[in-house]
Design an enzyme around this catalytic site. Structure first.
Site, PDB file in Angstrom:
ATOM      1  N   ASP A  87      -7.179   6.765   5.805  1.00  0.00           N
ATOM      2  CA  ASP A  87      -6.700   5.398   6.057  1.00  0.00           C
ATOM      3  C   ASP A  87      -7.730   4.643   6.911  1.00  0.00           C
ATOM      4  OD1 ASP A  87      -5.152   3.124   6.018  1.00  0.00           O
ATOM      5  OD2 ASP A  87      -3.599   3.885   7.367  1.00  0.00           O
ATOM      6  N   HIS A  90      -7.784   7.387   0.503  1.00  0.00           N
ATOM      7  CA  HIS A  90      -7.213   6.186   1.143  1.00  0.00           C
ATOM      8  C   HIS A  90      -8.230   5.597   2.126  1.00  0.00           C
ATOM      9  CE1 HIS A  90      -3.243   4.281   2.761  1.00  0.00           C
ATOM     10  NE2 HIS A  90      -4.260   3.499   3.072  1.00  0.00           N
TER      11      HIS A  90
END
Lengths: 353, 460
Positions: free
Chosen positions: B329, B68
């Protein structure tokens, strides 16, 4: 949050009726020595909320306000105390009452007051808040008064400029000068707030007035009782903020019962649109203050409202304009309190740089 | 690496390869871009002709995999591009990153994915595997051409920061993607019930109330996690929960795995290590009063930083395998995106270069064993990728690509975002001291990051 509890646990004992004989520093023209405040002694020289202001500082501001009231009662309401100082009010939200109050406070003290509103500034052209503030600062500002729809905006600004910053209301966070003027108004009628029962009723979740008042009132030793629709009550209000002495009432009657002060909050119509409330009619019936409910409070209990009022919704017109209401007095005291705050910060700005 | 060298020999380090249960001091030989051998006490003759790297006192693992990552290219190259983002990845010990599709244009069709793959091969410091959008334009309305994107290299599908709100569309997406790749590709959903988070700026709780910031309740995540688990069961598809952050969601995933539902989950370094009290400033240290350090926009991230209770729950979930893997992320932003009020600030943390050192604190604190932590960054994401990458990843098995990370678990360093390879300097960790540093990253047999060489020069 144990750390905030510590702050409360170590607070000084609430002062009794404030003394009019405070410590004397230098004397500006036109303000009598006995009402001269000490310089700002906090960790920073901003007024962002009341949680970072000590009880001693609050007491000093209120004492100074007495002197400012005296100035306002003169036939010629003008002193040269802040002559040569520049105060900028930077308002990103419409507000007649608060902006004019600051403007008058600055002008009575002899400062030059420049009012900047969002619609008149370059902010609407996409300039960032930071650039706007830096531009203003480069023109030399002694105190910056800011109102902004975003919580924390004054903190952001204060961390990027040298001038003292006064929070004139930020989003749903804080409105410290309103809380100070409320304290002043209560003290001037009741002789102090320590031990008094103060009922705050309405939208506690989104009210910056209520948040700052909770800090101010609890610091000064009041017993605060809050009540409102469950949808508009913050979570963990009574323990998480480290606010000792705040109690949630189970009913309007319980909240108002034997109260020394009933403080009504403005209900915003957008709360209904956002699903917090079924209707304003129902709100008025369940959460509004009327003469019948006010009878439950102590005889002569004060009725307060930060304004602007929705008469007939959170407060009935007869109560709003009745003998117990001190709402117009709050407005008048607002000018004096803001004079005291501006004077303290501008004086510090003069010697501290 | 000198051309005359036979290859690279990383000797004397503690080799941890959870894919094979290896955890011992030994030597790693790399040749022609692949792992040649793992040998015990190879003599001088065995490493003769190799470029020898002494890893004594250090740990040698498969290259980390991040499922991610936001690389911002194409479209937002002022925040990051594939070159800077993959260099940041190499610095952080990652040899494979999966690029999220919130690009401009959106990675919602095969041609954009092919462009990303080609561009990554040209300029990438490490391997980039693209993630396709679930819906056209990430608008949540019409399914994107997932089969074509799978053929172009998509390893899964996500509408990135936007959840697939429509339950029927989510059901169809899970079902459709289950027929792609080998054994189905995952729908990677950002679980956030939008009606519960209108205007939300941070975790809902005591801190949001104190700061007057609109709250993002745990239940906005866990409610959609529960829904998606039911839809995964209904459709038989593969569900992947992005950046899980709440105690409640951990419980739902734990139960779902017991039920045999095909669900995986990731957690970010920040949700494992810091709390919503960081929004008050001072790196989460106790404050008596809110001061100008509060409303630190570097802490604004979605999902938001949660409470200590949630942090404990996600650590336990990661430890027991409920949460399969750590994902960064990584969300680089320009300075102006964070130099504003909290409400105006962009969500996200530039994570690649601090991610590993952050989570290593779980090892130093005794919360997790080192091999388990490494598994969550290597073998576990490799299992998630399956055969989508085309080559075996997350392992030091001889014959596989030589993606290797070496780190010194005890080296302390102070985070200075100005030294990041990433264009994103947005991290709440600026000025904090982390313990543990990636010293060498080998990608495909070549050195992609060497802290003792360029690293030391740049980072000094």
């Amino acid at each position: 949050m144990a750390r905030t509890r510590n702050a409360v646990a170590t607070r000084e004992a609430p002062p009794a009726r404030r003394s009019r004989k405070g410590p004397v520093t230098k004397t500006p023209e036109g303000i009598s020595p006995s009402t001269q405040p000490e310089l700002w002694t906090g960790p920073d020289r901003h007024l962002l909320d009341l949680d970072h202001v000590s009880t001693q500082e609050i007491t000093e501001i209120l004492r100074s306000t007495d002197g400012m009231k005296e100035v306002l009662s003169r036939r010629v309401r003008k002193t040269p105390a802040l002559r040569g100082k520049t105060i900028v009010t930077l308002f990103f939200e419409a507000s007649t009452r608060t902006r004019v109050s600051f403007e008058q406070a600055g002008k009575v003290l002899g400062a030059d007051v420049i009012n900047v509103t969002a619609s008149a500034s370059s902010v609407t052209k996409g300039e960032s808040l930071l650039n706007t503030v830096r531009t203003l600062e480069s023109m030399h500002v002694d105190v910056l008064v800011i109102r902004h729809p975003h919580s924390g905006a004054p903190y952001f600004v204060a961390s990027h400029i040298d001038a003292p910053v006064v929070n004139a209301g930020d989003g749903t966070h804080a409105h410290p000068t309103q809380a100070l003027l409320d304290l002043y108004t209560i003290e001037s009628h009741l002789g102090g707030v320590a031990g008094k029962k103060i009922a705050i009723i309405g939208d506690l979740l989104y009210s910056r007035v209520a948040r700052s008042n909770l800090w101010g009132l609890t610091k000064m030793g009041a017993n605060v009782v809050v009540y409102g629709p469950p949808t508009l009550m913050p979570p963990e209000l009574d323990n998480a903020e480290g606010l000792d002495g705040v109690v949630r009432a189970a009913s309007m009657e319980e909240a108002v019962d034997e109260a020394d002060v009933v403080m009504m909050l403005r209900i915003q119509r957008e709360r209904q649109a956002a699903g917090h409330l079924p209707s304003m009619r129902e709100y008025s019936r369940v959460y509004g203050l009327n003469a019948r409910r006010l009878k439950l409070a102590k005889p002569g209990a004060l009725v307060m409202h930060p304004g602007p009022m929705n008469e007939g919704i959170e407060i009935s017109p007869d109560v709003a304009h009745g003998a117990q209401a001190v709402i117009e007095e709050q407005v008048a005291n607002g000018v004096a309190v803001r004079m005291a705050v501006l004077y303290m910060l501008a004086a510090r700005g003069a010697s501290g740089r | 690496m000198a051309a005359s060298r036979k290859g690279i020999a990383i000797i004397g380090g503690r080799v941890i390869d959870p894919s094979h249960g290896i955890d011992r001091v030994c030597d790693l030989l790399i040749e022609n871009g692949v792992i040649e051998a793992i040998t015990d006490g190879s003599g001088d003759s065995a490493i003769d002709g190799y470029e020898v790297i002494d890893a004594m006192g250090q740990v040698v693992t498969p290259g980390f995999i991040d499922v991610h990552t936001h690389l911002r290219e194409p479209g937002e190259e002022h925040k990051e591009d594939i070159a800077s983002g993959t260099l940041a990845a190499a610095r952080g010990g990652f040899t494979t990153v999966c690029a999220m599709p919130n690009t401009e244009p959106t990675q919602d069709n095969a041609s954009v994915l092919e462009w990303v793959v080609r561009r990554s091969a040209e300029v990438g410091a490490v391997r980039v595997l693209p993630i396709g959008a679930v819906t056209v334009g990430r608008k949540g309305e019409t399914l994107a051409d997932m089969a074509e994107m799978a053929a172009a290299g998509a390893i899964g599908f996500s509408d990135d920061g936007d959840p697939v709100v429509d339950a029927n569309l989510m059901r169809q997406a899970l079902s459709y993607a289950s027929g792609l790749g080998n054994g189905g590709l995952a729908i990677m959903n950002h679980c956030q019930e939008p009606a519960l988070t209108r205007g939300a700026q941070m975790n809902e709780g005591a801190v949001s109330n104190r700061l007057g910031l609109a709250g993002w309740p745990n239940e906005a995540e866990s409610g959609m996690v529960a829904r998606d688990i039911e839809l995964a069961a209904l459709s038989g598809g593969r569900l992947h929960i992005c950046h899980l952050s709440t105690r409640q969601a951990v419980e739902y995933v734990r139960t779902a795995k017991k039920r045999g539902i095909n669900v995986t989950a990731e957690v970010t370094p920040h949700h494992l290590t810091i709390t919503d009290e960081w929004v008050l400033g001072h790196h989460g240290e106790a404050v008596a009063a809110v001061d100008v350090a509060a409303y630190d926009t570097a802490t604004k991230v979605n999902p938001p930083l949660r409470t200590r209770d949630d942090v404990e729950a996600v650590i336990e979930g990661l430890r027991d395998g409920t949460i399969d893997m750590i994902a960064t992320d990584h969300a680089p932003h320009a300075q102006t995106d964070k130099l504003c009020t909290y409400e105006e600030a962009a969500n996200g943390i530039a994570n690649l270069e601090t991610a590993f050192a952050s989570v290593l604190s779980l090892y130093h604190s005794g919360a997790m064993e080192l091999p388990v932590l490494i598994e969550r960054m290597t073998a576990a994401p490799a299992r998630f990728l399956g055969r989508a990458a085309g080559v075996p990843l997350g392992t030091l098995e001889p014959g596989g690509p030589a993606d290797v990370t070496v780190f010194d678990p005890d080296l302390e360093w102070t985070v200075n975002p100005d030294e990041f390879a990433s264009r994103g300097k947005n991290t709440p960790l600026a000025g904090t001291t982390l313990k543990g540093r990636v010293t060498l990253t080998v990608y495909g047999g070549a050195i992609a990051h060497d802290f003792s060489r360029q690293g030391a020069a740049v980072d000094a």
